[in-house]
Write an enzyme that holds these catalytic residues in place. Sequence first.
Site, PDB file in Angstrom:
ATOM      1  N   ASP A   1       0.828  -1.212   0.000  1.00  0.00           N
ATOM      2  CA  ASP A   1       0.000   0.000   0.000  1.00  0.00           C
ATOM      3  C   ASP A   1       0.859   1.257   0.000  1.00  0.00           C
ATOM      4  O   ASP A   1       0.642   2.189  -0.777  1.00  0.00           O
ATOM      5  CB  ASP A   1      -0.886   0.029   1.254  1.00  0.00           C
ATOM      6  CG  ASP A   1      -2.247  -0.612   1.021  1.00  0.00           C
ATOM      7  OD1 ASP A   1      -2.634  -0.784  -0.130  1.00  0.00           O
ATOM      8  OD2 ASP A   1      -2.913  -0.931   2.016  1.00  0.00           O
TER       9      ASP A   1
ATOM     10  N   GLU B   1      -3.716   7.239   2.607  1.00  0.00           N
ATOM     11  CA  GLU B   1      -4.269   6.508   3.749  1.00  0.00           C
ATOM     12  C   GLU B   1      -3.186   6.107   4.737  1.00  0.00           C
ATOM     13  O   GLU B   1      -3.427   6.041   5.941  1.00  0.00           O
ATOM     14  CB  GLU B   1      -4.985   5.253   3.213  1.00  0.00           C
ATOM     15  CG  GLU B   1      -5.557   4.375   4.300  1.00  0.00           C
ATOM     16  CD  GLU B   1      -6.251   3.134   3.753  1.00  0.00           C
ATOM     17  OE1 GLU B   1      -6.813   2.400   4.563  1.00  0.00           O
ATOM     18  OE2 GLU B   1      -6.218   2.903   2.530  1.00  0.00           O
TER      19      GLU B   1
ATOM     20  N   ASP C   1      -6.040   6.394  -2.363  1.00  0.00           N
ATOM     21  CA  ASP C   1      -6.247   5.104  -1.688  1.00  0.00           C
ATOM     22  C   ASP C   1      -5.489   4.082  -2.525  1.00  0.00           C
ATOM     23  O   ASP C   1      -5.925   3.704  -3.620  1.00  0.00           O
ATOM     24  CB  ASP C   1      -7.727   4.740  -1.607  1.00  0.00           C
ATOM     25  CG  ASP C   1      -7.961   3.554  -0.673  1.00  0.00           C
ATOM     26  OD1 ASP C   1      -6.987   2.859  -0.332  1.00  0.00           O
ATOM     27  OD2 ASP C   1      -9.114   3.321  -0.279  1.00  0.00           O
TER      28      ASP C   1
ATOM     29  N   ILE D   1      -4.643   0.784  -2.355  1.00  0.00           N
ATOM     30  CA  ILE D   1      -5.366  -0.453  -2.698  1.00  0.00           C
ATOM     31  C   ILE D   1      -6.610  -0.490  -1.831  1.00  0.00           C
ATOM     32  O   ILE D   1      -6.561  -0.857  -0.649  1.00  0.00           O
ATOM     33  CB  ILE D   1      -4.535  -1.736  -2.457  1.00  0.00           C
ATOM     34  CG1 ILE D   1      -3.209  -1.702  -3.211  1.00  0.00           C
ATOM     35  CG2 ILE D   1      -5.332  -2.967  -2.899  1.00  0.00           C
ATOM     36  CD1 ILE D   1      -2.319  -2.919  -2.965  1.00  0.00           C
ATOM     37  N   ASP D   2      -7.747  -0.076  -2.406  1.00  0.00           N
ATOM     38  CA  ASP D   2      -9.014  -0.156  -1.689  1.00  0.00           C
ATOM     39  C   ASP D   2      -9.487  -1.607  -1.712  1.00  0.00           C
ATOM     40  O   ASP D   2      -9.253  -2.314  -2.685  1.00  0.00           O
ATOM     41  CB  ASP D   2     -10.039   0.760  -2.371  1.00  0.00           C
ATOM     42  CG  ASP D   2     -11.309   0.912  -1.545  1.00  0.00           C
ATOM     43  OD1 ASP D   2     -11.189   1.134  -0.328  1.00  0.00           O
ATOM     44  OD2 ASP D   2     -12.397   0.818  -2.115  1.00  0.00           O
TER      45      ASP D   2
ATOM     46  N   THR E   1      -8.473  -3.995   0.586  1.00  0.00           N
ATOM     47  CA  THR E   1      -7.227  -4.759   0.776  1.00  0.00           C
ATOM     48  C   THR E   1      -7.501  -6.222   1.110  1.00  0.00           C
ATOM     49  O   THR E   1      -6.778  -7.106   0.664  1.00  0.00           O
ATOM     50  CB  THR E   1      -6.374  -4.124   1.900  1.00  0.00           C
ATOM     51  OG1 THR E   1      -6.251  -2.726   1.647  1.00  0.00           O
ATOM     52  CG2 THR E   1      -4.995  -4.736   1.959  1.00  0.00           C
TER      53      THR E   1
ATOM     54  N   ASP F   1     -11.408   7.068   0.229  1.00  0.00           N
ATOM     55  CA  ASP F   1     -12.292   6.066  -0.382  1.00  0.00           C
ATOM     56  C   ASP F   1     -13.240   6.690  -1.394  1.00  0.00           C
ATOM     57  O   ASP F   1     -13.548   6.098  -2.431  1.00  0.00           O
ATOM     58  CB  ASP F   1     -13.166   5.382   0.686  1.00  0.00           C
ATOM     59  CG  ASP F   1     -12.383   4.560   1.679  1.00  0.00           C
ATOM     60  OD1 ASP F   1     -11.578   3.727   1.240  1.00  0.00           O
ATOM     61  OD2 ASP F   1     -12.581   4.738   2.895  1.00  0.00           O
TER      62      ASP F   1
END
Length: 377
Positions: free
Chosen positions: A54, A79, A153, A155-156, A158, A301
């Site tokens: 991330d 994030e 973001d 890697i939304d 995860t 997000d």
Amino acid sequence: MADLLRLLLRVAEKAANVARVCRQEAPLFQLLVQEKTGDDKNKKFVQDFKTLADVVIQEMIRHDVGVQFPEMADFIHGEESNKFENGLGESVTVTVCSTEEETAALLASVLDGDKTAASLLAQAIHQDPATIDANTDGLAVPLSPSELGIWIDPIDATSQYIEGREEVLEEGHLFPSGLHCALVLIGVYLRSTGEPVMGVINQPFNYKDPAGGRWRGKHFWGVSYGSVNVCSESRPKDGPGGRLSVVLSSSEKLVVKEALTSLCGPDKLMYASGAGFKILCVIQGLADVYVLSEGSTFKWDSCAPHVLLRALGGGVVDLAKCLQSSSGKPDQQTELTYHQPYTERKGADRWANHGGLVAYRDCSQLPSIMGALKGKL
């Protein structure tokens, strides 16, 4: 703005490549899926490789945008924190260096000397992606980069990324979980008002190439400011007809599920993973509305997909504020903004969407949603 959009499409594709490499290369995949166990779970960072994946993506985007648009460098938010402690107790700040070799050396210090994994990761970070096909020519928006900020973001969804379940997607169907729910989200907002104005979504695991077995991605983008509303997705040809379809989190409150079942019918209530993916389902017309009653999403997000919905005539509103409003319709007070933290909160909570949210493609659908939920929350 066209230059910024082209850059964001390129860095989002680079990010998608990093996400794919972490799953496709054995040395990285083993780190990715390794469970945190026993006393090691807090002291050896290598045990939480998913967070490093991330952060590497976040810092790569921050680096590349900062190089081309230095006036934006202090307004690129993500994030994740980029400070870690390795197995020797050393504090390491993860950044993208000017050369692949320097980045590999830095990552090796985080990965407790695992040079193979560090080298593979550095190679993906410094590799330029293929040209992204997007018709951005002639995109004229009267904004300068010095007026803008960015939410990332990396890697939304995860958990779906780590679990890695592969689904074969069918056109026009919503699949509730799987690798395809993992998205790279880059949203651009106006610093003065918090209005979201540009969004890029990259879906790294859109389909698997039958020839080589490699994953291929898909990208989506939108710009919405003043009279300019441009989106890579088109508006549905037909207006809303029949009953509303709503996508929810499976952990949504029972009272919300019951209220919306009464409104829509059980067959029109769907569930999916990942906040970004659920909003993407609304963008694509796989659902009419996404409702979330909890304050469990954050600015990173919602910022990117919010822009695409705005460009299509929709938006994302604060659910609590909408329920308090007499009209139940979106306005400047109820639409989500992205520039101001909740000062009374701490850490990531300062940037949460505390009132819950409703993502919609057609504002005429909102009053019935608000009517069904009024007095229930």
